[in-house]
Scaffold this motif. Structure first.
Motif, short mmCIF file in Angstrom:
data_model
loop_
_atom_site.label_atom_id
_atom_site.label_comp_id
_atom_site.label_asym_id
_atom_site.label_seq_id
_atom_site.Cartn_x
_atom_site.Cartn_y
_atom_site.Cartn_z
N VAL A 113 -90.55 -8.28 43.71
CA VAL A 113 -90.50 -9.58 43.89
C VAL A 113 -89.94 -10.40 42.75
O VAL A 113 -88.94 -11.15 42.62
N TYR A 114 -90.08 -9.83 41.57
CA TYR A 114 -89.66 -10.48 40.18
C TYR A 114 -88.17 -10.03 40.16
O TYR A 114 -87.10 -10.60 39.95
N LYS B 244 -77.49 -14.35 49.42
CA LYS B 244 -78.70 -14.17 49.99
C LYS B 244 -78.71 -13.16 51.06
O LYS B 244 -79.66 -12.24 51.29
N ASN C 89 -86.11 -9.66 42.85
CA ASN C 89 -85.44 -10.54 43.95
C ASN C 89 -85.23 -11.99 43.32
O ASN C 89 -84.23 -12.47 43.57
N TYR C 90 -86.19 -12.46 42.73
CA TYR C 90 -86.06 -13.58 41.83
C TYR C 90 -84.96 -13.69 40.77
O TYR C 90 -84.00 -14.63 40.67
N LEU C 91 -84.99 -12.57 40.18
CA LEU C 91 -83.69 -12.37 39.01
C LEU C 91 -82.52 -12.46 39.69
O LEU C 91 -81.39 -13.09 39.22
N GLU C 92 -82.31 -11.98 41.11
CA GLU C 92 -80.98 -11.59 41.78
C GLU C 92 -80.61 -13.16 42.28
O GLU C 92 -79.48 -13.53 42.05
N LYS C 93 -81.70 -14.05 42.69
CA LYS C 93 -81.23 -15.31 43.15
C LYS C 93 -80.86 -15.94 41.99
O LYS C 93 -79.72 -16.72 42.25
N LYS C 94 -81.27 -16.03 40.77
CA LYS C 94 -81.11 -16.63 39.65
C LYS C 94 -79.39 -16.13 39.21
O LYS C 94 -78.86 -17.03 38.69
#
Length: 89
Positions: free
Chosen positions: A53-54, A66, A56-61
Protein backbone atom coordinates in the motif's frame (compact mmCIF):
# COMPACT_ATOMS: atom_id res chain seq x y z
CA UNK A 1 16.36 14.44 -22.65
CA UNK A 2 16.52 14.85 -18.88
CA UNK A 3 12.79 14.19 -18.55
CA UNK A 4 13.10 10.98 -20.57
CA UNK A 5 15.98 9.74 -18.38
CA UNK A 6 13.97 10.63 -15.27
CA UNK A 7 10.98 8.57 -16.51
CA UNK A 8 13.25 5.63 -17.30
CA UNK A 9 14.79 5.87 -13.85
CA UNK A 10 11.35 5.87 -12.24
CA UNK A 11 10.29 2.81 -14.24
CA UNK A 12 13.49 0.95 -13.37
CA UNK A 13 13.06 1.75 -9.68
CA UNK A 14 9.40 0.72 -9.86
CA UNK A 15 10.40 -2.63 -11.39
CA UNK A 16 13.10 -3.22 -8.79
CA UNK A 17 10.69 -2.36 -5.98
CA UNK A 18 8.14 -4.81 -7.35
CA UNK A 19 10.75 -7.56 -7.60
CA UNK A 20 11.89 -6.84 -4.03
CA UNK A 21 8.36 -6.99 -2.61
CA UNK A 22 7.73 -10.18 -4.60
CA UNK A 23 10.82 -11.82 -3.11
CA UNK A 24 9.86 -10.73 0.41
CA UNK A 25 6.31 -12.03 -0.04
CA UNK A 26 7.56 -15.36 -1.41
CA UNK A 27 9.96 -15.73 1.52
CA UNK A 28 7.10 -14.95 3.89
CA UNK A 29 4.89 -17.59 2.24
CA UNK A 30 7.76 -20.10 2.50
CA UNK A 31 8.12 -19.32 6.18
CA UNK A 32 4.40 -19.63 6.75
CA UNK A 33 4.35 -22.99 4.96
CA UNK A 34 7.03 -24.36 7.32
CA UNK A 35 5.99 -22.80 10.62
CA UNK A 36 2.46 -23.07 11.95
CA UNK A 37 2.40 -19.83 13.98
CA UNK A 38 -0.84 -17.86 13.76
CA UNK A 39 0.48 -14.60 15.26
CA UNK A 40 3.57 -14.63 13.07
CA UNK A 41 1.46 -15.36 10.01
CA UNK A 42 -0.80 -12.43 10.75
CA UNK A 43 2.12 -10.04 11.31
CA UNK A 44 3.96 -11.11 8.17
CA UNK A 45 0.85 -10.87 6.01
CA UNK A 46 -0.11 -7.48 7.42
CA UNK A 47 3.43 -6.17 6.98
CA UNK A 48 3.60 -7.19 3.32
CA UNK A 49 0.16 -5.69 2.62
CA UNK A 50 1.03 -2.40 4.32
CA UNK A 51 4.33 -2.21 2.42
CA UNK A 52 2.54 -2.71 -0.89
CA UNK A 53 0.00 0.00 0.00
CA UNK A 54 2.82 2.40 0.86
CA UNK A 55 4.68 1.69 -2.37
CA UNK A 56 1.47 2.36 -4.33
CA UNK A 57 1.13 5.68 -2.50
CA UNK A 58 4.72 6.63 -3.33
CA UNK A 59 4.24 5.72 -6.99
CA UNK A 60 1.19 7.98 -7.18
CA UNK A 61 3.19 10.81 -5.60
CA UNK A 62 5.97 10.24 -8.15
CA UNK A 63 3.49 10.88 -10.94
CA UNK A 64 3.28 7.40 -12.40
CA UNK A 65 0.21 6.81 -14.54
CA UNK A 66 -2.67 4.96 -12.81
CA UNK A 67 -2.92 2.49 -15.67
CA UNK A 68 0.74 1.58 -15.26
CA UNK A 69 0.22 1.10 -11.52
CA UNK A 70 -2.71 -1.23 -12.20
CA UNK A 71 -0.68 -3.18 -14.77
CA UNK A 72 2.21 -3.51 -12.31
CA UNK A 73 -0.18 -4.66 -9.59
CA UNK A 74 -1.75 -7.23 -11.90
CA UNK A 75 1.63 -8.58 -12.98
CA UNK A 76 2.71 -8.70 -9.33
CA UNK A 77 -0.38 -10.67 -8.29
CA UNK A 78 -0.08 -13.14 -11.15
CA UNK A 79 3.62 -13.71 -10.44
CA UNK A 80 3.05 -13.97 -6.69
CA UNK A 81 0.23 -16.51 -6.90
CA UNK A 82 1.84 -18.62 -9.60
CA UNK A 83 5.29 -18.68 -8.00
CA UNK A 84 3.95 -19.31 -4.50
CA UNK A 85 1.82 -22.18 -5.81
CA UNK A 86 4.69 -23.82 -7.67
CA UNK A 87 7.30 -23.23 -4.96
CA UNK A 88 5.43 -24.05 -1.77
CA UNK A 89 2.22 -25.99 -2.41
Amino acid sequence: MVLKNNKQSIYINMSLGTIGILLIALAAIGHLAKVNDYNGSLMISLGVILTIVYINYLEKKAGINKILIWVRSGVYMVLFFSLSYFLYF
